[in-house]
Scaffold this motif. Sequence first.
Motif, PDB file in Angstrom:
ATOM      1  N   LEU A 178     -21.797 -40.842  29.366  1.00 25.02           N
ATOM      2  CA  LEU A 178     -22.292 -39.768  30.226  1.00 25.02           C
ATOM      3  C   LEU A 178     -23.685 -40.081  30.761  1.00 25.02           C
ATOM      4  O   LEU A 178     -23.980 -39.849  31.936  1.00 25.02           O
ATOM      5  N   LEU A 179     -24.546 -40.621  29.905  1.00 27.58           N
ATOM      6  CA  LEU A 179     -25.906 -40.929  30.355  1.00 27.58           C
ATOM      7  C   LEU A 179     -25.915 -42.098  31.340  1.00 27.58           C
ATOM      8  O   LEU A 179     -26.678 -42.095  32.311  1.00 27.58           O
ATOM      9  N   GLN A 180     -25.068 -43.102  31.092  1.00 26.81           N
ATOM     10  CA  GLN A 180     -24.997 -44.241  32.007  1.00 26.81           C
ATOM     11  C   GLN A 180     -24.569 -43.810  33.409  1.00 26.81           C
ATOM     12  O   GLN A 180     -24.981 -44.409  34.410  1.00 26.81           O
ATOM     13  N   HIS A 183     -26.450 -40.432  36.971  1.00 24.39           N
ATOM     14  CA  HIS A 183     -26.900 -40.392  38.366  1.00 24.39           C
ATOM     15  C   HIS A 183     -25.781 -39.976  39.321  1.00 24.39           C
ATOM     16  O   HIS A 183     -26.037 -39.606  40.473  1.00 24.39           O
ATOM     17  N   LYS A 184     -24.540 -40.026  38.829  1.00 30.55           N
ATOM     18  CA  LYS A 184     -23.396 -39.598  39.627  1.00 30.55           C
ATOM     19  C   LYS A 184     -22.934 -38.189  39.257  1.00 30.55           C
ATOM     20  O   LYS A 184     -21.939 -37.704  39.790  1.00 30.55           O
ATOM     21  N   LEU A 185     -23.647 -37.539  38.313  1.00 29.09           N
ATOM     22  CA  LEU A 185     -23.226 -36.244  37.779  1.00 29.09           C
ATOM     23  C   LEU A 185     -24.322 -35.201  38.006  1.00 29.09           C
ATOM     24  O   LEU A 185     -25.012 -34.789  37.060  1.00 29.09           O
ATOM     25  N   LEU A 203     -35.123 -48.070   8.937  1.00 33.26           N
ATOM     26  CA  LEU A 203     -36.390 -48.692   8.564  1.00 33.26           C
ATOM     27  C   LEU A 203     -37.545 -47.751   8.896  1.00 33.26           C
ATOM     28  O   LEU A 203     -37.529 -47.096   9.945  1.00 33.26           O
ATOM     29  N   PRO A 204     -38.549 -47.662   7.996  1.00 31.57           N
ATOM     30  CA  PRO A 204     -39.704 -46.798   8.288  1.00 31.57           C
ATOM     31  C   PRO A 204     -40.362 -47.209   9.600  1.00 31.57           C
ATOM     32  O   PRO A 204     -40.512 -48.386   9.901  1.00 31.57           O
ATOM     33  N   GLY A 205     -40.709 -46.200  10.396  1.00 25.93           N
ATOM     34  CA  GLY A 205     -41.426 -46.487  11.625  1.00 25.93           C
ATOM     35  C   GLY A 205     -40.551 -46.822  12.808  1.00 25.93           C
ATOM     36  O   GLY A 205     -41.049 -47.068  13.904  1.00 25.93           O
ATOM     37  N   THR A 206     -39.221 -46.860  12.601  1.00 30.70           N
ATOM     38  CA  THR A 206     -38.312 -47.154  13.716  1.00 30.70           C
ATOM     39  C   THR A 206     -37.637 -45.873  14.181  1.00 30.70           C
ATOM     40  O   THR A 206     -37.474 -44.922  13.414  1.00 30.70           O
ATOM     41  N   ALA A 207     -37.261 -45.852  15.423  1.00 24.84           N
ATOM     42  CA  ALA A 207     -36.595 -44.669  15.978  1.00 24.84           C
ATOM     43  C   ALA A 207     -35.132 -44.652  15.565  1.00 24.84           C
ATOM     44  O   ALA A 207     -34.480 -45.694  15.518  1.00 24.84           O
ATOM     45  N   ASN A 208     -34.627 -43.472  15.226  1.00 20.70           N
ATOM     46  CA  ASN A 208     -33.196 -43.394  14.932  1.00 20.70           C
ATOM     47  C   ASN A 208     -32.413 -43.142  16.216  1.00 20.70           C
ATOM     48  O   ASN A 208     -32.979 -42.954  17.290  1.00 20.70           O
ATOM     49  N   ALA A 209     -31.097 -43.137  16.080  1.00 14.87           N
ATOM     50  CA  ALA A 209     -30.238 -43.019  17.256  1.00 14.87           C
ATOM     51  C   ALA A 209     -30.501 -41.737  18.022  1.00 14.87           C
ATOM     52  O   ALA A 209     -30.478 -41.713  19.259  1.00 14.87           O
ATOM     53  N   ALA A 210     -30.750 -40.632  17.297  1.00 15.34           N
ATOM     54  CA  ALA A 210     -30.986 -39.360  17.955  1.00 15.34           C
ATOM     55  C   ALA A 210     -32.205 -39.418  18.861  1.00 15.34           C
ATOM     56  O   ALA A 210     -32.180 -38.937  20.004  1.00 15.34           O
ATOM     57  N   GLU A 211     -33.295 -40.025  18.342  1.00 13.12           N
ATOM     58  CA  GLU A 211     -34.513 -40.116  19.142  1.00 13.12           C
ATOM     59  C   GLU A 211     -34.301 -40.973  20.388  1.00 13.12           C
ATOM     60  O   GLU A 211     -34.800 -40.655  21.478  1.00 13.12           O
ATOM     61  N   VAL A 212     -33.556 -42.062  20.223  1.00 21.34           N
ATOM     62  CA  VAL A 212     -33.262 -42.931  21.367  1.00 21.34           C
ATOM     63  C   VAL A 212     -32.460 -42.180  22.420  1.00 21.34           C
ATOM     64  O   VAL A 212     -32.756 -42.237  23.624  1.00 21.34           O
ATOM     65  N   LEU A 213     -31.429 -41.445  21.977  1.00 18.95           N
ATOM     66  CA  LEU A 213     -30.581 -40.707  22.920  1.00 18.95           C
ATOM     67  C   LEU A 213     -31.369 -39.604  23.615  1.00 18.95           C
ATOM     68  O   LEU A 213     -31.226 -39.391  24.823  1.00 18.95           O
ATOM     69  N   ALA A 215     -34.582 -39.546  24.180  1.00 23.08           N
ATOM     70  CA  ALA A 215     -35.517 -40.172  25.132  1.00 23.08           C
ATOM     71  C   ALA A 215     -34.777 -40.641  26.382  1.00 23.08           C
ATOM     72  O   ALA A 215     -35.260 -40.469  27.514  1.00 23.08           O
ATOM     73  N   TRP A 216     -33.619 -41.214  26.184  1.00 20.73           N
ATOM     74  CA  TRP A 216     -32.805 -41.668  27.311  1.00 20.73           C
ATOM     75  C   TRP A 216     -32.400 -40.475  28.174  1.00 20.73           C
ATOM     76  O   TRP A 216     -32.465 -40.514  29.403  1.00 20.73           O
ATOM     77  N   GLY A 217     -31.960 -39.383  27.496  1.00 24.83           N
ATOM     78  CA  GLY A 217     -31.583 -38.181  28.223  1.00 24.83           C
ATOM     79  C   GLY A 217     -32.744 -37.602  29.006  1.00 24.83           C
ATOM     80  O   GLY A 217     -32.573 -37.137  30.146  1.00 24.83           O
ATOM     81  N   ALA A 218     -33.956 -37.630  28.413  1.00 21.08           N
ATOM     82  CA  ALA A 218     -35.137 -37.106  29.098  1.00 21.08           C
ATOM     83  C   ALA A 218     -35.406 -37.874  30.388  1.00 21.08           C
ATOM     84  O   ALA A 218     -35.786 -37.294  31.417  1.00 21.08           O
ATOM     85  N   GLU A 219     -35.191 -39.187  30.341  1.00 22.82           N
ATOM     86  CA  GLU A 219     -35.362 -40.000  31.553  1.00 22.82           C
ATOM     87  C   GLU A 219     -34.391 -39.582  32.654  1.00 22.82           C
ATOM     88  O   GLU A 219     -34.698 -39.662  33.848  1.00 22.82           O
ATOM     89  N   LYS A 220     -33.214 -39.151  32.224  1.00 25.68           N
ATOM     90  CA  LYS A 220     -32.171 -38.779  33.188  1.00 25.68           C
ATOM     91  C   LYS A 220     -32.214 -37.293  33.554  1.00 25.68           C
ATOM     92  O   LYS A 220     -31.401 -36.823  34.354  1.00 25.68           O
ATOM     93  N   GLY A 221     -33.111 -36.530  32.911  1.00 22.38           N
ATOM     94  CA  GLY A 221     -33.174 -35.098  33.163  1.00 22.38           C
ATOM     95  C   GLY A 221     -32.071 -34.325  32.487  1.00 22.38           C
ATOM     96  O   GLY A 221     -31.685 -33.244  32.948  1.00 22.38           O
ATOM     97  N   ILE A 222     -31.557 -34.849  31.367  1.00 20.03           N
ATOM     98  CA  ILE A 222     -30.460 -34.205  30.637  1.00 20.03           C
ATOM     99  C   ILE A 222     -30.905 -33.936  29.204  1.00 20.03           C
ATOM    100  O   ILE A 222     -31.374 -34.841  28.504  1.00 20.03           O
TER     101      ILE A 222
END
Length: 693
Positions: A178-180, A183-185, A203-213, A215-222
């Motif tokens: 959906l995020l990929q 731009h078409k949605l 690992l301490p100090g690394t982003a988990n999947a939720a944070e990555v998603l 952040a990615w969604g924020a870039e897309k406005g979702i």
Amino acid sequence: MPTFFKINNLEKQSIEVPGTRSEGATGHYRHSAFVGGLVDHIREAPHVKTLYDLFETSASKHSELEFLGRRSYDPVTKTYGRYTWETYAQIRQRINEFGSGLMHINEVVLGSDQLDRWSLGIWSLGRPEWFVSEMSCNYYNNISVPLYDSLGPDAVEYVINHAEVRMVSCSANHIATLLQNSHKLPTLKAIVSMDSFTNPATLPGTANAAEVLRAWGAEKGIKIYDFYEVEALGRAFPRKHIPPKPDDVASLCYTSGTTGQPKGVMLTHRNFIAAVGTNREGMRLGPGDVTISYLPLAHIMGRLSETSASFSGCKIGYFKGDILTLMDDVAELKPTYFSAVPRLLNRLYARLVAATIDAPGLTGALARKGVEVKLANLEAGKGVDHPLWDRLIFNKVKMVLGGRVQVLLTGSAPIAKEVLNFLRVCFGCSVLEGYGSTEGLATATVTMADEYIPGHVGCPRAGCEIRLVDVPAMNYFSTDKPFPRGEIQIRGAMIFKGYYKDEKNTRETLDENGWLATGDIGFVDNRGCFTIIDRKKNIFKLAQGEYIAPEKIENTLTARCKLIMQIYVHGDSLESTLVAVVIPDPETFLPFANAVAGTQVTLADRAGYKRLIDDPKVNAAVMVELEKAGKAGKLRGFEFVKRVHLSTDMFSVENDMMTPTSKVRRPQVREYFSDKIQAMYEDIHRTTTVAKL
């Protein structure tokens, strides 16, 4: 256990209503017990007019009963345990919370109009969160838009944009897609993951999947949420219910077209309630009944089954998600009611035949005698139970479905007579065959519980009436003898409102008097039972002028030849014969081909398997089996295929050769195998020329 309302007279199951005939059509056929009027509601609960009413009533009545279950999973051992359950009251609470949370997001976070109705896309395999997502729409008068779990990005893009979907509730594996394509949605503003985001980073100090998603969604406005966050928002900001009206659209159910884009079938609350009420006139489930949910919930058959079960106080157990291990789930759940499709039952039939009547020695001999005796009893109208043969053989066979199944319902495609009756005597239960469509909420006809004659789809259900309309181009007429023939048209309160944003197709499918044109050709016999014999669409003429309905031939061959996993039958107006592309079922094909070729190839030996596929002797042997199947299915001479190409290139959604509902996309398959099709015809022409010389 399921309760049946048996018809008084199996020899007169439906009646042509006097005075209803018109030029070019039969009269209106109705169930013999409902000639005076059709059912359009749930008669034991007349106050239930919407899906909101339905579940509120059920949750109040059955609050403490177990309702939705899934198998526990141990991530350490990677094994599944027993089913764990949530009660009706617990699911109702989750609906309130999730629905309130979505309304809060829509109005406060996204700033949408409080009075605006909007669409929620639902994209996952069946699971409790699917039910909660759908029912939350019914509690707050929004519209559910199911997405097929196997739909490719292009189709998902089309449906989301066409339905103007604002949020999608989906399993985590779909978020990246959906995020990929975001731009078409342009209408998509938020995604809710049905899978939890609570797992910590590795690992301490690394982003988990939720944070990555996120952040990615924020870039897309979702906005990205997980299901439990939305439920927490609902607890913090509870909303009053917004009960829908009966004629409000409850769901846009997109049919997967075999040629063009899918069409959005508008199904109202009135449609759903009429279908549930109609189905309860034939069979009623109740507390204590258990059913397994594995059919796609974006497909109307699985959806209606689950909706009906939820009104009845049943338990619904979801499968793990792997169709190859479905029988393991069935053995654990031990359902009393089992919905199936012919593709699954045909494979089950092949395995049971191999283990019983085709087994060597004493086992096979006893099984053949037992089946013979029980089939004779069935055909004589004496039922499916036998004290001796059940104890000796068939009680063990019943354990394949958990040992408690009382009703097995099949639909979505035809099933062979011999398969139907074999399953009836093996499982000792009622095996019903139903007929319907998305546009009619899967409700048109069904066979009776004590039916003993196979090969038809029964009589009209209590809530609908059927007529047959002339199709002159195919030489089918309502005046035909011995039985009227024509296109099956259906009318009743469960018939859809129309196609969303598509007046042209709506007018072609639904006439001004409410008759739904199905495109299926059938006849009605002297008992008032309907049989599907042809298809109005996807037909073509052979060179000699004979009309061909390839889907009918494909269904006939698949049901009677255990070597077939998939098949495409091809012909056109420049040729006088048919050819076929067959994808063999490795489980049955491999021992068959090894016997023909005198080899001992295993499935792991891919090169060896490919040699068997290409072996002319194996091809010739498969042709013999197809001819046997054609004769058993009573195909006409010009309907027999004259050449077959065997292939390992399966038709799939991914390669665009199959729809998510397992329908072949004929133009795409024809294009993909065009060289092979041409080669088969060249071989036919060459052989014919040599024969003439």
